[in-house]
Design a protein around this motif. Structure first.
Motif, PDB file in Angstrom:
ATOM      1  N   ASN A  98       0.852  -1.182   0.000  1.00 43.49           N
ATOM      2  CA  ASN A  98       0.000   0.000   0.000  1.00 43.49           C
ATOM      3  C   ASN A  98       0.891   1.237   0.000  1.00 43.49           C
ATOM      4  N   THR A  99       0.964   1.915  -1.146  1.00 46.57           N
ATOM      5  CA  THR A  99       1.857   3.074  -1.254  1.00 46.57           C
ATOM      6  C   THR A  99       1.339   4.272  -0.462  1.00 46.57           C
ATOM      7  N   GLN A 100       0.034   4.332  -0.202  1.00 49.62           N
ATOM      8  CA  GLN A 100      -0.495   5.429   0.597  1.00 49.62           C
ATOM      9  C   GLN A 100      -0.020   5.325   2.039  1.00 49.62           C
ATOM     10  N   ASP A 101       0.015   4.105   2.575  1.00 53.70           N
ATOM     11  CA  ASP A 101       0.474   3.858   3.947  1.00 53.70           C
ATOM     12  C   ASP A 101       1.949   3.507   4.021  1.00 53.70           C
ATOM     13  N   GLY A 157      -6.251 -12.762  -4.436  1.00 48.52           N
ATOM     14  CA  GLY A 157      -5.671 -11.581  -5.053  1.00 48.52           C
ATOM     15  C   GLY A 157      -6.014 -10.335  -4.267  1.00 48.52           C
ATOM     16  N   LEU A 158      -5.054  -9.409  -4.149  1.00 50.29           N
ATOM     17  CA  LEU A 158      -5.269  -8.129  -3.480  1.00 50.29           C
ATOM     18  C   LEU A 158      -4.615  -7.046  -4.324  1.00 50.29           C
ATOM     19  N   LEU A 159      -5.355  -5.959  -4.582  1.00 47.31           N
ATOM     20  CA  LEU A 159      -4.843  -4.861  -5.393  1.00 47.31           C
ATOM     21  C   LEU A 159      -5.340  -3.535  -4.839  1.00 47.31           C
ATOM     22  N   PHE A 160      -4.402  -2.645  -4.540  1.00 51.16           N
ATOM     23  CA  PHE A 160      -4.768  -1.278  -4.187  1.00 51.16           C
ATOM     24  C   PHE A 160      -4.864  -0.457  -5.460  1.00 51.16           C
ATOM     25  N   TYR A 161      -6.019   0.166  -5.631  1.00 47.62           N
ATOM     26  CA  TYR A 161      -6.273   0.900  -6.871  1.00 47.62           C
ATOM     27  C   TYR A 161      -5.711   2.313  -6.769  1.00 47.62           C
ATOM     28  N   THR A 162      -4.777   2.633  -7.636  1.00 51.26           N
ATOM     29  CA  THR A 162      -4.143   3.951  -7.623  1.00 51.26           C
ATOM     30  C   THR A 162      -4.411   4.740  -8.899  1.00 51.26           C
ATOM     31  N   GLY A 163      -5.239   4.192  -9.780  1.00 51.76           N
ATOM     32  CA  GLY A 163      -5.511   4.852 -11.050  1.00 51.76           C
ATOM     33  C   GLY A 163      -6.519   5.982 -10.928  1.00 51.76           C
ATOM     34  N   SER A 164      -6.764   6.622 -12.058  1.00 50.86           N
ATOM     35  CA  SER A 164      -7.707   7.745 -12.111  1.00 50.86           C
ATOM     36  C   SER A 164      -8.884   7.486 -13.040  1.00 50.86           C
ATOM     37  N   PRO A 198     -14.242   5.967 -10.848  1.00 52.81           N
ATOM     38  CA  PRO A 198     -14.723   7.085 -10.022  1.00 52.81           C
ATOM     39  C   PRO A 198     -13.882   7.278  -8.766  1.00 52.81           C
ATOM     40  N   GLU A 199     -13.890   8.483  -8.231  1.00 55.84           N
ATOM     41  CA  GLU A 199     -13.001   8.884  -7.145  1.00 55.84           C
ATOM     42  C   GLU A 199     -13.120   7.995  -5.924  1.00 55.84           C
ATOM     43  N   ARG A 200     -14.292   7.443  -5.649  1.00 57.27           N
ATOM     44  CA  ARG A 200     -14.472   6.624  -4.453  1.00 57.27           C
ATOM     45  C   ARG A 200     -13.604   5.368  -4.460  1.00 57.27           C
ATOM     46  N   TYR A 201     -13.143   4.954  -5.633  1.00 58.92           N
ATOM     47  CA  TYR A 201     -12.307   3.759  -5.728  1.00 58.92           C
ATOM     48  C   TYR A 201     -10.831   4.052  -5.482  1.00 58.92           C
ATOM     49  N   LYS A 202     -10.432   5.306  -5.535  1.00 62.47           N
ATOM     50  CA  LYS A 202      -9.016   5.673  -5.427  1.00 62.47           C
ATOM     51  C   LYS A 202      -8.474   5.245  -4.063  1.00 62.47           C
ATOM     52  N   ASN A 203      -7.388   4.496  -4.094  1.00 58.79           N
ATOM     53  CA  ASN A 203      -6.685   3.980  -2.910  1.00 58.79           C
ATOM     54  C   ASN A 203      -7.464   2.915  -2.141  1.00 58.79           C
ATOM     55  N   TYR A 210     -16.323 -16.803  -5.321  1.00 54.48           N
ATOM     56  CA  TYR A 210     -16.167 -16.741  -6.774  1.00 54.48           C
ATOM     57  C   TYR A 210     -16.497 -15.347  -7.303  1.00 54.48           C
ATOM     58  N   PHE A 211     -16.005 -14.321  -6.617  1.00 51.59           N
ATOM     59  CA  PHE A 211     -16.253 -12.949  -7.052  1.00 51.59           C
ATOM     60  C   PHE A 211     -15.090 -12.051  -6.674  1.00 51.59           C
ATOM     61  N   VAL A 212     -15.116 -10.838  -7.208  1.00 50.19           N
ATOM     62  CA  VAL A 212     -14.171  -9.791  -6.839  1.00 50.19           C
ATOM     63  C   VAL A 212     -14.933  -8.744  -6.049  1.00 50.19           C
ATOM     64  N   VAL A 213     -14.402  -8.362  -4.896  1.00 52.00           N
ATOM     65  CA  VAL A 213     -15.074  -7.364  -4.070  1.00 52.00           C
ATOM     66  C   VAL A 213     -14.230  -6.098  -4.014  1.00 52.00           C
ATOM     67  N   PHE A 214     -14.901  -5.016  -3.640  1.00 56.22           N
ATOM     68  CA  PHE A 214     -14.216  -3.746  -3.399  1.00 56.22           C
ATOM     69  C   PHE A 214     -14.377  -3.373  -1.941  1.00 56.22           C
ATOM     70  N   GLN A 215     -13.237  -3.046  -1.308  1.00 54.10           N
ATOM     71  CA  GLN A 215     -13.219  -2.592   0.074  1.00 54.10           C
ATOM     72  C   GLN A 215     -12.853  -1.109   0.092  1.00 54.10           C
ATOM     73  N   PRO A 216     -13.800  -0.217   0.437  1.00 55.47           N
ATOM     74  CA  PRO A 216     -13.455   1.203   0.517  1.00 55.47           C
ATOM     75  C   PRO A 216     -12.405   1.459   1.594  1.00 55.47           C
ATOM     76  N   PHE A 217     -11.547   2.427   1.340  1.00 56.13           N
ATOM     77  CA  PHE A 217     -10.525   2.867   2.282  1.00 56.13           C
ATOM     78  C   PHE A 217     -10.655   4.369   2.500  1.00 56.13           C
ATOM     79  N   LYS A 218     -10.231   4.812   3.661  1.00 56.66           N
ATOM     80  CA  LYS A 218     -10.145   6.238   3.969  1.00 56.66           C
ATOM     81  C   LYS A 218      -8.917   6.442   4.847  1.00 56.66           C
TER      82      LYS A 218
END
Length: 434
Positions: A239-242, A332-339, A342-347, A367-375
């Motif tokens: 996690n490059t943010q942390d 699999g784990l991926l921190f989203y750093t792209g643009s 939408p903004e809510r997915y960033k980081n 058998y799915f991909v989930v999104f975990q919001p971060f702040k």
């Protein structure tokens, strides 16, 4: 919500009938909801995936073999690791066109899981070693037949043997070395067998080891046991943010089968949690002495070490930063750093859940991909199913016979994300159109 009558959406719902959505806030009760409830206009794409409105999923490659982890270069080309050799090779290099990716070469005489591109090198792992290949200015491997051996002699005893890898920005390589046991019993997976005193497995497995990314022929003695008490980790990312290592642990199995007087079949189907940990050097997540109960929001003592489903575990062990229902197998784990998204997915974090095998007689799930919001660098709020439909149908999900099982995640230079499938070797590309 749209498309409620589609078979894929039925699979969407069936896969989550047992799921408790939870972040690790001890003051906040777990909430239960249908997946996708925040995505009121979720749609089924031509690729067969159910995703939020505004996104599109396409299949860019298929029938590649057991595709595990994946890396995408700044040019948009793809390296993918195969679990087993295909035509004698374990790494594929694909070039992307407008809508498909074509295999241009294959190399590496070993199967495995790990794959990463960093600082001019391609890193790849077998179940016992980590290699790297020098890249040219277009991020193509210069000499595929002469990799440098970075780490050798890693423990592999045919259980939790996958060596997932990631790298930080300070020249360090992190390698999972899974425990060759379910819960460190004297007799592994035998009813009533108690835990080995001191769990000697932890001396050489059950944790994350740190090595130098540019030093050749390292062994255990050259590395650092960065974190311990982790049964098995396949999904991990820096996690490059942390500026911190995050991992997804596969929780233990068979609570009811091994200790039927303490746990019901229903409890065993959803416990213990699959946990996300934010790690620092020296951390101990507590396996095999504790597990995390996402319904009670507590660390619990393992039955092999004196627990009974009610006794709390020692507070000295690390708390997870997020917890998910049991047996979903986060690969699999991926921190989203792209643009692009939408903004809510960033980081925030995307997690590929490979799917369960051991919830019977309850339905299988995942058998799915989930999104975990971060702040501010930490999980914030309930997770949500982001991409579903990999299994093919509700019936496939329930019986654990999925057409596809998500495994690896990567982000492309344009901000799209890629998902691998290790059943049929499909690669999905998910993009957002503003």
């Amino acid at each position: 919500m749209k498309n409620r009558s589609t078979p894929l959406f039925s699979a969407f719902i069936a896969a989550a009938t047992l799921l408790t959505f939870s972040s690790c806030n001890h003051d906040k009760p777990a909430t239960t909801q249908e997946p996708g409830v925040t995505n009121d206009t979720a749609k089924v794409t031509a690729a067969g995936l159910t995703i939020p409105a505004g996104f599109n999923a396409t299949i860019i490659a298929d029938n590649l073999g057991g595709t595990r982890h994946i890396a995408v270069t700044p040019e948009g080309n793809i390296y993918v690791k195969l679990s087993n050799l295909k035509d004698g090779k374990g790494i594929l290099y694909l070039q992307q066109g407008d809508s498909t990716a074509t295999v241009k070469s294959s190399f590496g005489s070993y199967g495995g899981t790990g794959m990463a591109v960093k600082n001019g090198y391609l890193y790849a792992s077998s179940d016992e070693e980590v290699f790297r290949y020098k890249l040219n200015g277009q991020n193509e491997v210069i000499n595929p037949n002469a990799p440098e051996k970075i780490v050798t002699g890693l423990l592999s005893r045919n259980e939790h043997e996958a060596k997932a890898i990631t790298l930080d920005n300070a020249g360090n390589l992190y390698v999972n070395i899974g425990a060759y046991s379910n819960s460190c019993q004297v007799k592994d997976r035998q009813k009533g067998s108690m835990g080995q005193p001191g769990c000697p497995i932890l001396d050489s497995a059950g944790g994350i080891w740190q090595f130098k990314a540019d030093k050749l022929n390292q062994t255990y003695g050259d590395g650092v046991r960065y974190a311990t008490g982790l049964r098995n980790v396949v999904g991990l990312d820096w996690n490059t943010q942390d500026n911190q290592l995050f991992v997804m642990q596969h929780g233990r199995d068979q609570l009811h089968y091994l200790f039927p007087d303490m746990y019901t079949e229903q409890e065993s189907a959803v416990l213990p949690a699959e946990c996300m940990y934010a790690l620092n050097k020296g951390d101990n997540a507590g396996w095999p002495y504790i597990y995390y109960d996402q319904q009670k929001h507590k660390k619990m003592m393992m039955p092999e070490y004196g627990g009974d489903g009610k006794k709390e575990g020692d507070s000295k062990y690390l708390d997870p930063v997020a917890a998910y229902p049991g047996h979903l197998a986060p690969n699999g784990l991926l921190f989203y750093t792209g643009s692009q998204f939408p903004e809510r997915y960033k980081n925030g974090a995307f997690i590929a859940f490979h799917g369960s095998w051991n919830r019977a007689p309850e339905p299988q799930a995942g058998y799915f991909v989930v999104f975990q919001p971060f702040k501010n660098g930490k999980p914030d709020g309930d997770w949500e199913v982001f991409a579903d439909g990999f299994s093919g149908s509700a019936a496939n999900t329930a019986k654990g016979s999925a057409d596809h099982r998500p495994c690896g995640l990567a982000q492309g230079p344009d901000g799209s994300i890629y998902v691998t499938d290790d059943v049929k070797g499909t690669i999905y590309k998910i993009s957002y159109k503003k």
